[in-house]
Motif scaffolding. Structure first.
Motif, mmCIF file in Angstrom:
data_model
loop_
_atom_site.group_PDB
_atom_site.id
_atom_site.type_symbol
_atom_site.label_atom_id
_atom_site.label_comp_id
_atom_site.label_asym_id
_atom_site.label_seq_id
_atom_site.Cartn_x
_atom_site.Cartn_y
_atom_site.Cartn_z
ATOM 1 N N PRO B 97 -33.382 -26.886 136.714
ATOM 2 C CA PRO B 97 -32.581 -28.082 137.006
ATOM 3 C C PRO B 97 -32.374 -28.288 138.513
ATOM 4 O O PRO B 97 -32.223 -29.425 138.957
ATOM 5 N N ASP B 98 -32.400 -27.184 139.289
ATOM 6 C CA ASP B 98 -32.183 -27.293 140.741
ATOM 7 C C ASP B 98 -33.321 -28.030 141.436
ATOM 8 O O ASP B 98 -33.103 -28.761 142.396
ATOM 9 N N THR B 99 -34.526 -27.790 140.940
ATOM 10 C CA THR B 99 -35.681 -28.428 141.589
ATOM 11 C C THR B 99 -36.302 -29.509 140.711
ATOM 12 O O THR B 99 -37.361 -30.037 141.016
ATOM 13 N N PHE B 100 -35.630 -29.858 139.623
ATOM 14 C CA PHE B 100 -36.095 -30.913 138.700
ATOM 15 C C PHE B 100 -37.507 -30.619 138.187
ATOM 16 O O PHE B 100 -38.422 -31.409 138.349
ATOM 17 N N MET B 101 -37.647 -29.469 137.566
ATOM 18 C CA MET B 101 -38.951 -29.071 137.055
ATOM 19 C C MET B 101 -38.818 -28.491 135.654
ATOM 20 O O MET B 101 -37.872 -27.764 135.361
ATOM 21 N N ILE B 102 -39.764 -28.872 134.808
ATOM 22 C CA ILE B 102 -39.775 -28.357 133.439
ATOM 23 C C ILE B 102 -41.235 -28.103 133.048
ATOM 24 O O ILE B 102 -42.119 -28.876 133.395
ATOM 25 N N GLN B 103 -41.470 -26.972 132.405
ATOM 26 C CA GLN B 103 -42.846 -26.619 132.029
ATOM 27 C C GLN B 103 -42.872 -26.081 130.601
ATOM 28 O O GLN B 103 -42.039 -25.254 130.247
ATOM 29 N N HIS B 104 -43.780 -26.594 129.819
ATOM 30 C CA HIS B 104 -43.890 -26.080 128.447
ATOM 31 C C HIS B 104 -45.336 -25.978 128.003
ATOM 32 O O HIS B 104 -46.228 -26.597 128.576
ATOM 33 N N TYR B 105 -45.551 -25.151 126.971
ATOM 34 C CA TYR B 105 -46.887 -24.929 126.425
ATOM 35 C C TYR B 105 -46.886 -25.151 124.930
ATOM 36 O O TYR B 105 -45.896 -24.870 124.255
ATOM 37 N N MET B 106 -48.024 -25.596 124.426
ATOM 38 C CA MET B 106 -48.206 -25.660 122.989
ATOM 39 C C MET B 106 -48.274 -24.220 122.473
ATOM 40 O O MET B 106 -48.881 -23.360 123.115
ATOM 41 N N GLU B 107 -47.658 -23.992 121.313
ATOM 42 C CA GLU B 107 -47.718 -22.653 120.744
ATOM 43 C C GLU B 107 -49.139 -22.380 120.229
ATOM 44 O O GLU B 107 -49.846 -23.311 119.841
ATOM 45 N N ASP B 108 -49.531 -21.111 120.227
ATOM 46 C CA ASP B 108 -50.874 -20.722 119.783
ATOM 47 C C ASP B 108 -51.160 -21.109 118.343
ATOM 48 O O ASP B 108 -50.253 -21.230 117.527
ATOM 49 N N LEU B 112 -54.787 -29.831 116.749
ATOM 50 C CA LEU B 112 -54.161 -31.131 116.493
ATOM 51 C C LEU B 112 -55.140 -32.167 115.947
ATOM 52 O O LEU B 112 -56.331 -32.109 116.197
ATOM 53 N N LYS B 113 -54.557 -33.124 115.220
ATOM 54 C CA LYS B 113 -55.358 -34.243 114.709
ATOM 55 C C LYS B 113 -55.299 -35.410 115.700
ATOM 56 O O LYS B 113 -56.295 -36.064 115.964
ATOM 57 N N ALA B 114 -54.110 -35.663 116.230
ATOM 58 C CA ALA B 114 -53.935 -36.806 117.129
ATOM 59 C C ALA B 114 -54.727 -36.640 118.422
ATOM 60 O O ALA B 114 -55.178 -37.622 119.018
ATOM 61 N N TYR B 115 -54.868 -35.386 118.848
ATOM 62 C CA TYR B 115 -55.611 -35.072 120.077
ATOM 63 C C TYR B 115 -56.524 -33.886 119.755
ATOM 64 O O TYR B 115 -56.048 -32.905 119.180
ATOM 65 N N PRO B 116 -57.809 -33.975 120.109
ATOM 66 C CA PRO B 116 -58.731 -32.889 119.688
ATOM 67 C C PRO B 116 -58.612 -31.631 120.561
ATOM 68 O O PRO B 116 -59.563 -31.169 121.163
ATOM 69 N N ILE B 117 -57.403 -31.090 120.614
ATOM 70 C CA ILE B 117 -57.142 -29.959 121.509
ATOM 71 C C ILE B 117 -56.503 -28.791 120.758
ATOM 72 O O ILE B 117 -55.931 -28.971 119.676
ATOM 73 N N THR B 118 -56.582 -27.624 121.348
ATOM 74 C CA THR B 118 -55.956 -26.454 120.728
ATOM 75 C C THR B 118 -54.991 -25.745 121.676
ATOM 76 O O THR B 118 -54.224 -24.883 121.266
ATOM 77 N N THR B 119 -55.038 -26.107 122.970
ATOM 78 C CA THR B 119 -54.006 -25.640 123.889
ATOM 79 C C THR B 119 -53.591 -26.815 124.758
ATOM 80 O O THR B 119 -54.388 -27.729 124.999
#
Lengths: 315, 180
Positions: B97-108, B112-119
């Protein structure tokens, strides 16, 4: 006058013969290789290679650097005397990890899709043999004498020990989930493997029944650098943006160093004084002092710096 | 009775093919995505819109629901539901919150169907633009799940890039609207 001239001449000859070390950093998003002169830590040139370059290895005579391009299925051969591309050679379906033999005559190429290691004659630049390995081979390393190859089969969760001469598989050593980067020690029979999905590094002692010791590191470890002098290894943790430093004597993490985002390729500078880390997400390289374990520099490369392999070349 | 047994045998035979194939394998090279947008509101104001890990359901037009197990705590897992019902599990990696940053990852283990990705990993930052406003930046990376050198278009890196870019832009434009 003659005396002065001879001094000057000898000075010029020594300078010309003096070698420097360069880092060849593959930039996966930019389709280039950045060449860093490690005496000034400046990028001196960017070389266009194939599509999405990943792996890198340098011949021990310093004359050539080889690059793998998994998305264009090519090996790029670089002439280090003028840092130009000699040739892109079509190889397999997805060349990833590569390593050149100590005599410089053979290039070993792990193919991610074909589940083989291809062997290229570096003179003719033709594939001369193929070794069937496990699923999704990624990292590959070679023993200092060149008699053994070590291949991480990412989706079989093991390390293969291959006799380079007979091309026979001598051992299959289970490690942990998704082994990726492999580094072989230079002076003893130890192998280091980063296990991406196990958040661990495996230390394999080939002199002791291939015994495996696993040590927990950070999120999604990618590759390993070995500091023989201080008996330590450095492991890049992609998801944490850190490098774990492990003391091999104590078999534990002694420091976690914050670097850039998605650190991937990592190697010990031939001087033994520093470790270079590539940050994929930032397109940068961090320099870590191998003694103090502090960050001493950051070099801007290009997008998607990966440099998977030993990327240093001295010439 | 015999008919039923036959049917059961048949079902058993086909069952493995019906089970979803959860594979951890992916293509050989990760793809980078970067999108930026300028917003006429202070970084604090923009952060207020997106600071809650599950607020995505309020500001992303194509995300219809979100639940999380640990809120904004480290390693909190949120489950977002896309229009059409597909769900994605994402782990909170960094929250600053101090530097206005957020990072997340898709779980292993998700394909996906909507996007042809796995990570997929995404880093969102908000910085001062020096003119009283902000620059909202989304920097993401993914691996496609298709194995092999010649993916069909709808499973290719290019297609995934196209679709994810739209996902990014729609979200970012709406964050801009809600902040200004």
């Amino acid at each position: 006058m003659n005396y002065l001239l001879s001094i000057l001449l000898s000075f010029c000859v020594t300078s010309a013969a003096q070698s420097a070390t360069f880092a060849y950093i593959t930039n996966q998003v930019s389709d280039t290789v950045s060449v860093i002169d490690t005496t000034t830590n400046q990028v001196i040139t960017n070389i266009d290679v194939g599509h999405r370059p990943a792996g890198v290895t340098a011949s021990s005579d310093g004359k050539r650097v080889y690059i793998s391009n998994p998305e264009s299925q090519e090996i790029s051969v670089i002439d280090t005397s003028n840092n130009t591309l000699i040739k892109n050679i079509k190889v397999g379906d997805a060349p990833v990890g590569i390593v050149v033999s100590p005599d410089g005559e053979k290039l070993y190429i792990a193919d991610w899709y074909l589940n083989i290691v291809s062997i290229m004659d570096t003179g003719t630049m033709k594939i001369i043999s193929e070794i069937k390995v496990g699923k999704s081979p990624s990292g590959i390393a070679i023993s200092p004498t060149g008699d053994h190859l070590y291949v991480a089969n990412r989706d079989d969760h093991n390390l293969m020990l291959i006799n380079a001469e007979t091309e026979n598989i001598e051992a299959v050593i289970p490690v942990a989930t998704a082994p990726f980067g492999v580094t072989a020690a230079k002076s003893n029979n130890k192998i280091f493997v980063a296990n991406v999905r196990a958040n661990s590094v495996s230390i394999i002692d080939l002199d002791n029944d291939n015994q495996v010791t696993n040590i927990k590191v950070g999120g999604y470890p990618y590759a390993v650098a070995h500091d023989e002098m201080r008996n330590r290894i450095f492991v890049t943790n992609q998801h944490d943006g850190t490098v774990s430093v492990i003391s091999l004597t104590e078999e534990k993490v002694i420091k976690t160093i914050t670097v850039g985002d998605y650190p991937e390729g990592i190697a010990l500078h031939p001087s033994g004084k520093s470790v270079y880390v590539t940050n994929w997400f930032d397109g940068t390289v961090n320099i870590i002092d191998a003694n103090t374990l502090e960050i001493t520099g950051e070099i801007k490369t290009q997008d998607g710096s990966r440099a998977f392999g030993n990327f240093f070349s001295t010439h | 009775m015999r008919k039923i047994i036959k049917l059961c045998l048949l079902a058993a035979f086909f069952a493995p093919a019906l089970a979803p194939t959860i594979t951890m394998a992916h293509g050989p090279s990760r793809v980078l995505l970067i999108e930026e947008i300028e917003i006429n509101a202070s970084p604090e104001k923009v952060w207020a819109v997106i600071s809650d890990y599950c607020s995505i359901k309020d500001w992303h037009p194509t995300v219809i629901d979100c639940t999380s197990d640990k809120g904004n705590e480290p390693e909190s897992v949120r489950v977002i539901t896309l229009e059409g019902g597909e769900q994605i599990r994402e782990i909170l990696a960094k929250y600053k919150p101090d530097t206005f940053m957020i990072q997340h990852y898709m779980e292993d283990g998700q394909q996906l169907k909507a996007y042809p990705i796995t990570t997929h990993g995404l880093t969102i930052t908000i910085t001062d633009n020096g003119k009283g406003g902000s620059i909202l930046k989304w920097k993401g990376a993914f691996y496609r799940y298709f194995q092999g050198p010649t993916p069909p278009h709808e499973l290719s890196d290019e297609y995934a890039t196209e679709k994810l870019t739209i996902f990014y832009q729609t979200g970012m434009e709406n964050i801009k609207k809600l902040s200004e």
